[in-house]
Each structure stands twice: as structure tokens, then as C-alpha cells.
Design a protein around this motif. Structure first.
Motif, short mmCIF file in Angstrom:
data_model
loop_
_atom_site.label_atom_id
_atom_site.label_comp_id
_atom_site.label_asym_id
_atom_site.label_seq_id
_atom_site.Cartn_x
_atom_site.Cartn_y
_atom_site.Cartn_z
N ARG A 108 0.86 -1.19 0.00
CA ARG A 108 0.00 0.00 0.00
C ARG A 108 0.89 1.24 0.00
O ARG A 108 1.84 1.32 0.78
CB ARG A 108 -0.91 0.02 1.23
N MET A 109 0.60 2.16 -0.90
CA MET A 109 1.33 3.42 -0.98
C MET A 109 0.36 4.57 -0.77
O MET A 109 -0.61 4.72 -1.52
CB MET A 109 2.04 3.56 -2.33
N THR A 110 0.60 5.37 0.25
CA THR A 110 -0.25 6.53 0.49
C THR A 110 0.40 7.77 -0.14
O THR A 110 1.61 7.96 -0.07
CB THR A 110 -0.48 6.75 2.00
N SER A 111 -0.41 8.58 -0.78
CA SER A 111 0.07 9.78 -1.45
C SER A 111 -0.21 11.02 -0.60
O SER A 111 -1.15 11.04 0.19
CB SER A 111 -0.62 9.94 -2.81
N LYS A 146 -6.27 12.86 -5.95
CA LYS A 146 -6.32 12.30 -7.29
C LYS A 146 -6.61 13.36 -8.35
O LYS A 146 -6.22 13.22 -9.51
CB LYS A 146 -7.37 11.20 -7.36
N ALA A 147 -7.30 14.43 -7.95
CA ALA A 147 -7.66 15.48 -8.91
C ALA A 147 -6.43 16.14 -9.52
O ALA A 147 -6.49 16.64 -10.64
CB ALA A 147 -8.53 16.53 -8.23
N LEU A 148 -5.31 16.14 -8.79
CA LEU A 148 -4.07 16.69 -9.33
C LEU A 148 -3.36 15.56 -10.07
O LEU A 148 -2.45 14.92 -9.56
CB LEU A 148 -3.22 17.26 -8.20
N GLN A 205 -0.63 -0.66 -4.49
CA GLN A 205 -1.96 -0.05 -4.49
C GLN A 205 -1.86 1.37 -3.95
O GLN A 205 -1.34 1.60 -2.86
CB GLN A 205 -2.93 -0.86 -3.64
N LEU A 206 -2.33 2.34 -4.73
CA LEU A 206 -2.21 3.74 -4.37
C LEU A 206 -3.45 4.25 -3.65
O LEU A 206 -4.58 3.90 -4.00
CB LEU A 206 -1.98 4.58 -5.62
N PHE A 207 -3.22 5.11 -2.67
CA PHE A 207 -4.29 5.76 -1.93
C PHE A 207 -4.03 7.25 -1.92
O PHE A 207 -2.92 7.70 -1.62
CB PHE A 207 -4.36 5.22 -0.50
N ALA A 208 -5.05 8.02 -2.25
CA ALA A 208 -4.92 9.48 -2.28
C ALA A 208 -4.78 10.03 -0.86
O ALA A 208 -5.05 9.34 0.13
CB ALA A 208 -6.11 10.10 -2.98
N SER A 209 -4.37 11.28 -0.79
CA SER A 209 -4.22 11.95 0.49
C SER A 209 -5.49 11.80 1.33
O SER A 209 -6.60 12.01 0.85
CB SER A 209 -3.95 13.44 0.25
#
Length: 368
Positions: free
Chosen positions: A38-41, A45-47, A72-76
């Protein structure tokens, strides 16, 4: 062949088969184990340009491993607030994050040197220092103290100086200005009377609209247009002298990095390097059109005055001297960057600057 020779031949063949059966199997399953991270950003996603750099990287990793290594990406704020992404990696709450390291300068100003500090590098120079000037090795030493391994994964190029509700012509005009400004640049402009605020991207517009802040910087025309800043703060200044070549990073929990097969480490490293260049190209393609759109919509484009730039330059040097005197880790990396910067700008003004300046002159004359 006599009977004894036939028996011997059969035994040799059988022993060979048995040995083959007991040898370690160099199978694809062993060489490419199933791994899911899991990768948190730190970004919404809008940017799509900034969040998209991590998407590009994760896609490359998945495709290169036939789907065996999935990130797996997760937005702020889906898992972790954007400004706490690195903390989650350090703690092992998530395996990785995609972030701007200077968000964490409050813990140690050395973090800022991994992204950008005022009056240092442009994007090409930052990449040159990291990949070929010893920068990545120096940063790895620091990241290890934070229980992380870092890989450059995105660069915006030189950013804009931000949006202001009123004109800023002199240093005196900065007095009392409440400004959302990233990294530890706030510590520097604070010397000139600015009141720095650290606010995540998704909250900046509302703060400007309500008057909680007087100014804000984010990245540049493409993202700034998406965030709608021109509607509430019409004066658009340049350059973002604190963000000449800001680098984003994929930070990985150190134990998780060490546990990866060497092949996966190489794939992840290559994917981040590819995403790093791709993001810069993406901004270079999108920003010109967005800038025209913003100006046509009423944005007032303004350069920072030489007085302001010079005052900020001196304030930055004073701040660096203060930190160098008390933080040996910061000084070690900063000294490396300073030496590299001096040669980099000596070279840049010879060919690149001359060529670019000539072409810009032709554009102003309407010949392009």
C-alpha cells in the motif's frame, strides 16, 4: 553393451533424475514472488500530474513483474493525512508513500534538501546531483535514520511564486502577509515579515476564499488552474525561487525495501526514475496552455522585483548558516549541493542559457 554396463548406465541416469528433483527450483514463482504494497500519497487524485507520477510508477512495476508486485495507491487522507505520509512509512503503517520530503522539515530541516531549498537547483541540476553527483548516496544515509529508503519519483520543474490578494512590489509589502508556502521556505520568508502557513492542497482554496490567508503557492499554471486560485487571489507572481527543481520521492519502509528481491528493487528503482522524467515532461506540455488560459481569464501575471529576490536570497543564506552551525547532517548534504550548484550554473550559462535566451528573443519578435 553387457549386462553390467547396462545396469551402470541405468543407475547413472536414475541418480541424475533424482538429483535434478532435489535441486532448488529456479522457478518464476521463486524469482518473482507475489507482493502487495500500500502506498499513500500526499496528493489528491484530482491533481493528475502529481498523483499521476505514482500511478505511472506503479503501472511500470506491475507490468514488469507480470502482476506479481502490486503497489496499491491511496490518495491523500484515504489512509493517512497528506502531510503525515512519511510518518506512516517510518512507523510501518504502510509500506510506501509518494510525497514531497520538505513537508517534514519541522522534524529535521535535512528533509528539505531531498526536495528543494531556495536558490539551489533547477530540475536538471537536481537530477544530475542525485544520480551522478553523489546526492542519492547522501540522501540514503539520511533516509536510513528515518527508517526509510528513498527513490526520486517526480519533478515539477521551476514553480510559480504564488497567488496574492494584493500586489507585492517591495519587501515592505510582505509585512504581515499570511501565506501558504511549502517546505521550510516559510522559515526564510518569515525573516521578511511573511507569516507562513502549511496547508494541504485540498484546503488552500477555501483558506484563500475565507481570507484566512492572503496568499498561496502550489505548483504552477496547470495545477493552479485546476485549484481555482485566480478566482480569489488575482495576482500571480513568479518565479518560485524556493522551488527551482523540486523532487518528489517514493519513500519505502527500510525493512520492506531490504526484504524485496534484488530484481524487484531494480524494477522499482527504474520505474521511479522513469516516472521522475515523465512527470517533468507532463508539466512542460501542460503548463503553457494553462498559463494562457489563466491570463485570458483575468490572472495578473507579475514578476517578483529584484529587491524582493535579493532580500530573499540574503535571508536564505543567513538561514542556511544558522542551520549549518547546529545540524551536521544538514551541513553535509548542503555543502555537497553548494559545490555542485556552483559548477552547474557555470556550465548552464554557457550554452543552454545562450541558446534559450536567443530563442526567447525570437519569440518576442514574433519570429517563432
Amino acid at each position: 553393451m553387457n549386462r553390467r554396463a547396462a545396469i551402470k548406465s541405468t543407475l547413472v541416469a536414475a541418480s541424475g533424475l533424482a538429483a535434478a528433483a532435489t535441486l532448488p527450483r529456479p522457478s518464476i514463482a521463486q524469482a518473482a514472488p507475489k507482493i502487495s504494497w500500500r502506498m499513500t500519497s500526499s496528493f489528491p487524485k484530482a491533481l493528475d500530474t502529481i498523483f499521476g507520477a505514482a500511478t505511472t510508477m506503479a503501472n511500470y512495476v506491475r507490468e514488469a513483474t507480470d502482476g506479481n508486485f502490486e503497489i496499491q495507491l491511496f490518495a491523500s487522507s484515504e489512509l493517512v493525512p497528506g502531510l503525515q505520509a512519511a510518518d506512516a512509512v517510518t512507523a510501518g503503517t504502510v509500506e510506501a508513500c509518494h510525497t514531497a520530503c520538505y513537508y517534514y522539515w519541522g522534524k529535521d530541516p535535512t528533509w528539505a534538501l531531498a526536495t528543494a531549498v531556495p536558490f539551489m537547483f533547477n530540475a536538471r541540476q537536481m537530477n544530475a546531483w542525485m544520480y551522478h553527483g553523489g546526492g542519492n548516496d547522501l540522501l540514503a544515509e539520511f533516509f536510513a535514520t528515518q527508517n526509510c529508503y528513498g527513490l526520486a519519483c517526480g519533478n515539477t520543474g521551476a514553480q510559480m511564486g504564488g497567488w496574492f490578494r494584493k500586489e507585492i512590489n517591495t519587501v515592505a509589502d510582505l509585512q504581515g502577509v499570511k501565506m501558504r508556502i511549502g517546505g521550510f521556505t516559510g522559515k526564510i520568508v518569515e525573516k521578511l515579515g511573511v507569516i507562513p502557513q502549511q496547508i494541504a492542497a485540498g484546503e488552500i482554496y477555501q483558506a484563500l476564499e475565507k481570507g484566512a490567508i492572503d496568499a498561496a503557492e502550489w505548483v504552477g499554471p496547470y495545477d493552479d488552474d485546476k485549484l481555482g486560485f485566480a478566482k480569489v487571489a488575482p495576482y500571480y507572481y513568479y518565479p518560485g525561487f524556493w522551488d527551482g527543481g523540486p523532487t518528489l520521492h517514493s519513500l519505502v519502509n527500510l525493512a520492506k525495501w531490504n526484504d524485496l528481491p534484488k530484481s524487484y528493487q531494480s524494477i522499482l528503482r527504474a520505474a521511479c526514475e522513469a516516472a521522475n522524467g515523465n512527470m517533468l515532461a507532463n508539466y512542460d506540455q501542460k503548463n503553457p496552455t494553462a498559463l494562457r488560459r489563466l491570463v485570458a481569464g483575468g490572472a495578473q501575471l507579475r514578476p517578483f522585483s529584484q529587491e524582493i529576490l535579493s532580500a530573499c536570497f540574503e535571508a536564505a543564506n543567513a538561514t542556511y548558516a544558522e542551520i549549518n552551525a547546529s545540524n551536521a547532517g544538514f551541513k553535509k548534504i548542503f555543502d555537497s549541493q553548494t559545490v555542485f550548484r556552483n559548477d552547474a550554473y557555470l556550465w548552464a550559462q554557457v550554452s543552454e542559457y545562450t541558446f534559450d535566451t536567443f530563442m526567447m528573443t525570437q519569440q518576442r519578435r514574433g519570429k517563432l
